[in-house]
Design a protein around this motif. Structure first.
Motif, short mmCIF file in Angstrom:
data_model
loop_
_atom_site.label_atom_id
_atom_site.label_comp_id
_atom_site.label_asym_id
_atom_site.label_seq_id
_atom_site.Cartn_x
_atom_site.Cartn_y
_atom_site.Cartn_z
N ASP A 1 0.29 -1.71 -7.46
CA ASP A 1 -0.10 -2.17 -8.80
C ASP A 1 -1.24 -1.35 -9.40
O ASP A 1 -1.53 -1.48 -10.59
N LEU A 2 -1.87 -0.50 -8.61
CA LEU A 2 -2.95 0.36 -9.10
C LEU A 2 -2.44 1.70 -9.62
O LEU A 2 -3.14 2.39 -10.36
N LEU A 3 -1.22 2.07 -9.27
CA LEU A 3 -0.70 3.41 -9.59
C LEU A 3 -0.78 3.76 -11.08
O LEU A 3 -1.36 4.78 -11.44
N ALA A 4 -0.19 2.96 -11.92
CA ALA A 4 -0.17 3.27 -13.36
C ALA A 4 -1.58 3.21 -13.97
O ALA A 4 -1.97 4.14 -14.70
N PRO A 5 -2.38 2.17 -13.68
CA PRO A 5 -3.72 2.14 -14.28
C PRO A 5 -4.62 3.30 -13.84
O PRO A 5 -5.37 3.84 -14.65
N ILE B 1 0.84 -1.20 0.00
CA ILE B 1 0.00 0.00 0.00
C ILE B 1 0.87 1.24 0.00
O ILE B 1 1.76 1.41 0.84
N VAL B 2 0.61 2.11 -0.97
CA VAL B 2 1.41 3.32 -1.13
C VAL B 2 0.49 4.53 -1.27
O VAL B 2 -0.64 4.41 -1.72
N PRO B 3 0.99 5.71 -0.90
CA PRO B 3 0.21 6.92 -1.17
C PRO B 3 0.44 7.34 -2.62
O PRO B 3 1.57 7.58 -3.02
N ALA B 4 -0.60 7.36 -3.39
CA ALA B 4 -0.50 7.84 -4.77
C ALA B 4 -0.65 9.34 -4.75
O ALA B 4 -1.68 9.86 -4.31
N HIS B 5 0.37 10.04 -5.15
CA HIS B 5 0.32 11.51 -5.22
C HIS B 5 -0.25 11.87 -6.58
O HIS B 5 0.43 11.74 -7.60
N ILE B 6 -1.49 12.26 -6.59
CA ILE B 6 -2.20 12.50 -7.84
C ILE B 6 -1.79 13.86 -8.40
O ILE B 6 -2.05 14.90 -7.80
N GLY B 7 -1.11 13.84 -9.53
CA GLY B 7 -0.66 15.07 -10.16
C GLY B 7 -1.74 15.71 -11.01
O GLY B 7 -1.62 16.84 -11.44
#
Length: 144
Positions: A48-52, A27-33
């Motif tokens: 695994d959700l970051l790129a999609p 689990i990672v924090p996705a920094h939404i740009g």
């Protein structure tokens, strides 16, 4: 369609109380740009959700559907499935998201425009609105 058993086999049992290493591993924090009004600055999700998910947001904006994202209703949340409490929800592994929940409730006809849904599918997601018991707010990775 991805199952809890497949997630369990790949990621193991999500354990928030005793094994913090599990969370640090997956689990990672996705920094939404990408700035869409309904999005929080940080989304906690599976790596695994970051790129999609970034691809889905880019597709929404590129195709003019960004404004249809009205609410962000969660991603990582260890809990049982609503329709099968004996199995964990894919949210438990951080590979599913809920959006526009107030307008797309479980068992109700979904209200998301088809073009909006197609942006998510093009990014590698399955949509709960296609299920026999519709869950129009729910998008989950199609494969892991």
């Amino acid at each position: 369609m991805l199952t809890s058993a497949q997630c369990l086999a790949k990621y193991g049992e999500p354990d928030l109380l005793f094994e913090r290493t599990w969370m640090r591993r997956y689990i990672v924090p996705a920094h939404i740009g990408i700035r869409l009004q309904a999005l929080p600055r940080h989304i906690y999700c599976n790596k695994d959700l970051l790129a999609p998910i970034e691809k889905a947001f880019v597709e929404l904006i590129k195709n003019g559907w960004g404004e249809q994202l009205r609410s962000w209703d969660g991603c990582f949340n260890v809990r049982p499935k609503k329709l099968n409490p004996k199995a964990l929800s894919l949210h438990s592994w951080g590979i599913a998201v809920d959006i526009n929940a107030a307008w797309n409730q479980l068992r109700k006809p979904p209200s998301l425009p088809q073009g909006f849904v197609e942006c998510w599918k093009a990014a590698g997601f399955d949509w709960g609105g296609d299920w026999k018991t519709p869950d129009g707010m729910h998008f989950q990775l199609a494969i892991i």
